[in-house]
Design a protein around this motif. Structure first.
Motif, mmCIF file in Angstrom:
data_model
loop_
_atom_site.group_PDB
_atom_site.id
_atom_site.type_symbol
_atom_site.label_atom_id
_atom_site.label_comp_id
_atom_site.label_asym_id
_atom_site.label_seq_id
_atom_site.Cartn_x
_atom_site.Cartn_y
_atom_site.Cartn_z
ATOM 1 N N ASN A 180 28.767 9.942 -68.366
ATOM 2 C CA ASN A 180 29.216 8.590 -68.065
ATOM 3 C C ASN A 180 28.345 7.892 -67.023
ATOM 4 O O ASN A 180 28.508 6.701 -66.797
ATOM 5 N N ASN A 181 27.456 8.617 -66.366
ATOM 6 C CA ASN A 181 26.585 8.027 -65.349
ATOM 7 C C ASN A 181 25.186 7.831 -65.901
ATOM 8 O O ASN A 181 24.797 8.455 -66.884
ATOM 9 N N SER A 182 24.431 7.000 -65.228
ATOM 10 C CA SER A 182 23.039 6.769 -65.591
ATOM 11 C C SER A 182 22.154 7.763 -64.847
ATOM 12 O O SER A 182 22.297 7.949 -63.646
ATOM 13 N N PHE A 183 21.233 8.363 -65.566
ATOM 14 C CA PHE A 183 20.306 9.314 -64.962
ATOM 15 C C PHE A 183 18.870 8.832 -65.112
ATOM 16 O O PHE A 183 17.938 9.622 -65.112
ATOM 17 N N ASN A 184 18.685 7.512 -65.213
ATOM 18 C CA ASN A 184 17.355 6.936 -65.421
ATOM 19 C C ASN A 184 16.402 7.226 -64.271
ATOM 20 O O ASN A 184 15.209 7.400 -64.488
ATOM 21 N N PHE A 231 23.591 20.994 -65.793
ATOM 22 C CA PHE A 231 24.919 21.602 -65.891
ATOM 23 C C PHE A 231 25.952 20.521 -66.182
ATOM 24 O O PHE A 231 26.093 19.565 -65.429
ATOM 25 N N ASN A 232 26.641 20.671 -67.295
ATOM 26 C CA ASN A 232 27.685 19.716 -67.676
ATOM 27 C C ASN A 232 28.997 20.460 -67.855
ATOM 28 O O ASN A 232 29.031 21.526 -68.473
ATOM 29 N N THR A 245 26.545 6.481 -60.056
ATOM 30 C CA THR A 245 26.564 5.094 -60.488
ATOM 31 C C THR A 245 28.001 4.657 -60.656
ATOM 32 O O THR A 245 28.701 5.117 -61.548
ATOM 33 N N ARG A 246 28.423 3.783 -59.772
ATOM 34 C CA ARG A 246 29.790 3.268 -59.831
ATOM 35 C C ARG A 246 29.727 1.795 -60.151
ATOM 36 O O ARG A 246 28.914 1.064 -59.617
ATOM 37 N N GLU A 247 30.634 1.347 -61.000
ATOM 38 C CA GLU A 247 30.635 -0.061 -61.383
ATOM 39 C C GLU A 247 31.090 -0.949 -60.232
ATOM 40 O O GLU A 247 30.496 -1.971 -59.960
#
Length: 140
Positions: A12-16, A37-38, A111-113
Motif C-alpha cells: 500500500n506504500n510507495s517504494f519509488n 519482507f512482506n 507514505t501517508r496521505e
C-alpha cells in the motif's frame, strides 16, 4: 556501509525512492543483501482461504510476481535480493524477523496521505522504530 538489510515491504506504500536509498546504504560494500519482507495479515489470509480457496503459498506466489519488477530493479544495483513472506500480525512478524536474523538496518516506507503532525509515523513504522536496537531508515 550495510551488508544485510531488511526491507519491510507494504504493497500500500510507495517504494519509488527506496532503490536510490539502498544504493546509498550499500556504497563500498561488495556482498550486500536485501531481504524484501512482506507480511500477509491473518485477516487477509482468512478471507482469501474462505472466499477464493487461496492459501498462504498461493498468495505468496501472487505477491512474488507483483514484486518481481521491484526486486529486479534492486538486483540491477548489484545487490543480492531475497524475498520472504510471512503471515500473522504485521508488527510482531517484522520484529520476529529482526530478532531471528542478524540485520544491520531496517528500511521502511512511510507514505501517508494525510500528514498529521501528532502522528507523523504510521502505527507499524512507529512500533518497529521504537522496539529494535538496529537503525531504521524511513523513506518517504
Amino acid at each position: 556501509m550495510y551488508n544485510k538489510i531488511l526491507l519491510a515491504y507494504d504493497f500500500n506504500n510507495s517504494f519509488n525512492n527506496v532503490p536510490k536509498e539502498l544504493r546509498n546504504l550499500t556504497t563500498g560494500t561488495d556482498n550486500a543483501e536485501v531481504t524484501i519482507f512482506n507480511v500477509i495479515p491473518e485477516s487477509d489470509l482468512e478471507a482469501s482461504v474462505r472466499y477464493d480457496n487461496k492459501h498462504f503459498e498461493d498468495l505468496a506466489k501472487e505477491k512474488h510476481k507483483q514484486l518481481a519488477p521491484f526486486a529486479q530493479e534492486i538486483e540491477n544495483l548489484g545487490l543480492k535480493v531475497d524475498v520472504k513472506f510471512s503471515t500473522g500480525y504485521i508488527k510482531q512478524s517484522i520484529l520476529s524477523e529482526v530478532d531471528d536474523n542478524n540485520y544491520d538496518i531496517i528500511v521502511m516506507s512511510n507514505t501517508r496521505e494525510k500528514s498529521d503532525i501528532k502522528n507523523i509515523l504510521g502505527n507499524v513504522t512507529h512500533k518497529i522504530a521504537s522496539n529494535v536496537s538496529i537503525p531504521v531508515l524511513i523513506v518517504n
